[in-house]
Write a protein that holds these residues in place. Sequence first.
Motif, PDB file in Angstrom:
ATOM      1  N   THR A  56     -35.844  32.596  44.810  1.00  0.00           N
ATOM      2  CA  THR A  56     -35.858  33.635  43.792  1.00  0.00           C
ATOM      3  C   THR A  56     -37.248  34.027  43.305  1.00  0.00           C
ATOM      4  N   SER A 182     -33.810  44.387  40.882  1.00  0.00           N
ATOM      5  CA  SER A 182     -33.814  42.942  41.077  1.00  0.00           C
ATOM      6  C   SER A 182     -32.980  42.236  40.007  1.00  0.00           C
ATOM      7  N   GLU A 185     -29.483  42.708  41.082  1.00  0.00           N
ATOM      8  CA  GLU A 185     -29.300  41.876  42.270  1.00  0.00           C
ATOM      9  C   GLU A 185     -29.120  40.415  41.875  1.00  0.00           C
ATOM     10  N   GLU A 189     -25.916  38.154  42.633  1.00  0.00           N
ATOM     11  CA  GLU A 189     -26.080  36.916  43.391  1.00  0.00           C
ATOM     12  C   GLU A 189     -25.555  35.724  42.595  1.00  0.00           C
ATOM     13  N   ARG A 376     -26.985  41.194  50.697  1.00  0.00           N
ATOM     14  CA  ARG A 376     -27.517  41.761  49.452  1.00  0.00           C
ATOM     15  C   ARG A 376     -29.018  41.525  49.350  1.00  0.00           C
ATOM     16  N   ARG A 377     -29.469  40.360  49.760  1.00  0.00           N
ATOM     17  CA  ARG A 377     -30.910  40.085  49.727  1.00  0.00           C
ATOM     18  C   ARG A 377     -31.657  41.002  50.693  1.00  0.00           C
ATOM     19  N   GLN A 378     -31.105  41.196  51.869  1.00  0.00           N
ATOM     20  CA  GLN A 378     -31.739  42.074  52.846  1.00  0.00           C
ATOM     21  C   GLN A 378     -31.798  43.509  52.337  1.00  0.00           C
ATOM     22  N   TYR A 380     -31.976  44.511  49.188  1.00  0.00           N
ATOM     23  CA  TYR A 380     -33.041  44.605  48.194  1.00  0.00           C
ATOM     24  C   TYR A 380     -34.416  44.593  48.856  1.00  0.00           C
ATOM     25  N   GLU A 381     -34.614  43.687  49.823  1.00  0.00           N
ATOM     26  CA  GLU A 381     -35.921  43.581  50.479  1.00  0.00           C
ATOM     27  C   GLU A 381     -36.278  44.869  51.216  1.00  0.00           C
TER      28      GLU A 381
END
Length: 397
Positions: A56, A182, A185, A189, A376-378, A380-381
């Motif tokens: 994180t 974020s 997100e 998460e 979800r992380r991908q 945001y990235e």
Amino acid sequence: MSRIDDLIAEHCPDGVPYRGLTDVADYVRGVTYNKSNEQADGPVSVLRANNISLATNTLNFADVKRVSGSVRVRDNQRLVHGDILICAGSGSKDHIGKVAFIFDDLEHTFGGFMGVVRAKGELEPRFLFHLLTGGSFLAYLRSALSTTTINNLNAGVMRGFRIPVPPIEVQRAIVEVLDTFSKLEAELEAELEAELEARKQQYEHYRNSLMLAGGGTHTVLLEDIATVGTGSHDTKDAQPDGDYTFYARGREPLLLNTFDFDENAIITAGDGVGVGKVFHFARGKYALHQRAYRIVPDEGVDARFIYHYFLADFARYLERTSVHASVTSLRRPMFLKYPLQLPPIEEQRRIVEILDKFDALVNDLSVGLPAELAARRQQYEYYRDKLLTFKELEVTA
């Protein structure tokens, strides 16, 4: 056009200048101290790599090191609002370059394998933070650092990273969007992680009920239904480009250019931090550490059933049979005399089919809740890196 597009069109339609990181930010390395300076109640608290949460990019205060007042701390080594704490020296490729934003002035300083990046006047600190969590910084570090020795983010390495410096209005607009994104997100998460943890507990309860119910089973010793042995390799034998999986004593497997066995087997550590834990189920050709054990069930016994049985019961077996508070190492007789409740092969296969599906839902990164978390992380990235990519302003002589 979006608000950010409008701002770019208004303030920098021809592109933005790119600068070396240390041209627009100060870079300060942490305090150095000796083992003799460490004190359980020392007046100086020191943050280190483990105080940055890898997943994180946030700060945690678990296991803060404390040292004596004789350790000299310069004024610029005090952590203040807007600082970006960075892991600047580590043998671990996972930690190197990891950052955390400092939201409040702190009493803590930071260790010699750490650094602080401080944005100067033309750079918003949160804009710089988002840049340092982006894919371009990670790609730069991969090319700039050697992975064969302790990595070191010295001033020269940091100077070589070139960053876009758009007008301050554009930076602030991007920060507002990324901070909002974020935050949402993180909330999503947190919900998914809570659901995943609940599913894991449900899975473990269900697995234990299926494995240990005892209906229609008979008790056998492991030595009667399986071969138990160890490997012959040491961790130093590992080869980064090896062709075969090399199971050592930890959660992460290594690689080796030769294999020892070609089979289905349950793998567990004989000592170390993984003692008594089952991290791996081997399929096909693999190499094995000299202090890791392989359990290979006989014909007529489903190897995956024994794998799930070990997950459900082996740690409790060790607690029941150990005369010490904890088990520090395992010997072969401890495996051979391990009692199991073994149902008929058809029932073993039925249970395995159920548990494998449940295991995939909970643990497999390609399906189920872990896959949703990763997606979800991908997302945001990708969005972050797109917002932080600019056309470079051409400099005319």
